[in-house]
Design an enzyme around this catalytic site. Sequence first.
Site, PDB file in Angstrom:
ATOM      1  N   ARG A  82      -5.546 -23.684  49.285  1.00  0.00           N
ATOM      2  CA  ARG A  82      -6.046 -22.532  48.529  1.00  0.00           C
ATOM      3  C   ARG A  82      -4.902 -21.598  48.163  1.00  0.00           C
ATOM      4  O   ARG A  82      -4.893 -20.988  47.105  1.00  0.00           O
ATOM      5  CB  ARG A  82      -7.116 -21.784  49.336  1.00  0.00           C
ATOM      6  N   LEU A 159     -12.320 -26.718  44.051  1.00  0.00           N
ATOM      7  CA  LEU A 159     -11.776 -26.560  45.406  1.00  0.00           C
ATOM      8  C   LEU A 159     -12.903 -26.463  46.423  1.00  0.00           C
ATOM      9  O   LEU A 159     -12.838 -27.052  47.504  1.00  0.00           O
ATOM     10  CB  LEU A 159     -10.925 -25.289  45.484  1.00  0.00           C
ATOM     11  N   GLU A 162     -14.601 -29.766  47.165  1.00  0.00           N
ATOM     12  CA  GLU A 162     -13.799 -30.619  48.046  1.00  0.00           C
ATOM     13  C   GLU A 162     -13.739 -30.074  49.475  1.00  0.00           C
ATOM     14  O   GLU A 162     -13.702 -30.830  50.436  1.00  0.00           O
ATOM     15  CB  GLU A 162     -12.378 -30.738  47.488  1.00  0.00           C
ATOM     16  N   ASP A 163     -13.721 -28.764  49.597  1.00  0.00           N
ATOM     17  CA  ASP A 163     -13.602 -28.117  50.910  1.00  0.00           C
ATOM     18  C   ASP A 163     -14.615 -26.981  50.958  1.00  0.00           C
ATOM     19  O   ASP A 163     -14.268 -25.812  50.807  1.00  0.00           O
ATOM     20  CB  ASP A 163     -12.169 -27.585  51.077  1.00  0.00           C
ATOM     21  N   PRO A 164     -15.910 -27.295  51.165  1.00  0.00           N
ATOM     22  CA  PRO A 164     -16.979 -26.293  51.020  1.00  0.00           C
ATOM     23  C   PRO A 164     -16.835 -25.121  51.990  1.00  0.00           C
ATOM     24  O   PRO A 164     -16.568 -25.296  53.178  1.00  0.00           O
ATOM     25  CB  PRO A 164     -18.257 -27.088  51.314  1.00  0.00           C
TER      26      PRO A 164
END
Length: 454
Positions: A82, A159, A162-164
Amino acid sequence: MSMPSAACSSSTGVGVGVGWGSASGARVSRRAASHVRVIQAVGSRVRRCCRCAVEARVRSMAELVEEKESTMKARRKGKAERERGFSGGPRTFLHARSGEDLLLGVRQEHEAGRVPPNVAAGLEKLYRNYRNAVLQSGNTRADEIILSNMSVVFDRIILDIEDPFTFSPHHKGIREPFDYYRFGQNYIQPLIDFRRSFVGNVSLFHEMEDKLREGHNVILISNHQSEADPAVIASLLESTNPYIAENMTYVAGDRVITDPLSKPFSMGRNLICVYSKKHLYDIPEEAEMKRRSNTRSLKEMAMLLRGGSQIIWIAPSGGRDRPDPLTGEWFPENFDASAVDNVRRLSDHSGVPGHVYPLALLCYDIMPPPAKVEKEIGEQRVMSFHGVGLSVASEIKLSDVAAGIANPDEAKEAFSLALYHSVIQQYHVLKAAIHGNQGLNASNSMVSLSQPRQ
């Protein structure tokens, strides 16, 4: 006379007394010895079981530690991704040079199996609708704004796929390493025609800030028009009341924290997360879980209020306003008196002075909800460039409204109606200013309009 010594003995910690030397004593001694052997055998088995149990616990703890370390590594990886603004995949959103590049990137993500088909279709519609709306503004930098904002929007949405991110009952807006609050503001503001946008009674927002500085709590009872409400409120108050704009806590329904196209925008706001009554029974077997979750959220709100200096926005209608199916006219939905009473009681029992204000919003034009309440997640986002309005009226107290009303339920209803009627009156003024093109001339004795962004 000294006492005879007793045998003591096995590692189990059980002591056995041994008698004196007679025939009967010998028999006792043999029986005692037999008992000792039994006890020792049992003790051996106990020790083996204990060792097994300890080993099992050690293995279990090792697995938990390993799992925790794995989770922490994943979180650190996600945070690093991130911070970089990408996840290592073949996306090119942040480096896109045109809208076609963005749409091509979405198709590639879908073909690679990283984006579900409904989300890919939603992203394409979102881009086209946003582009059309911003172009309506006539801004000479419209193309640059559209590309810049939509590049980041696509990046953040994918994003999160993919990465909740999981919202807690009380969510604090994320400002770093990526500023999700500013991200939301940058996205919504190009849709607002500030030349035709108004704030009613801005002096009362200064009054609220004084109360917050004194440690008091402020509750805003409001109608609800669009997913963009928090960004609209903040946009209209940033220049005059930045503290309120950035620190307000919103009571938010589950849809804005579960819909992939909404989540990144919600991540920048302070939220108390609840399940709306309108969607409580969408999936009957989940109703009890939702009720328990709402109870936890109310407890979080109570804790928040006990700390003081909180400003909380709540829409007691339980959802967004909708147009009348016959006339097409938009009007604030009726308030749920029990929802109003719940938040009032939480404030009253917090041990901190609290103040309840009625607040009106008119902003459905920039991002209206579907004409009817939908059960499925993933509504289409229709957008346009338009003026918006926000107004607040003087504090309303239960003691003033319910004076002379003996029945508690009737008092509760009267308080809710007083707040609702104030919102309606303010809404009419905003409507006259924006839709009726009366501008500042729509002001009256109750609502004094201004244009802080002009």
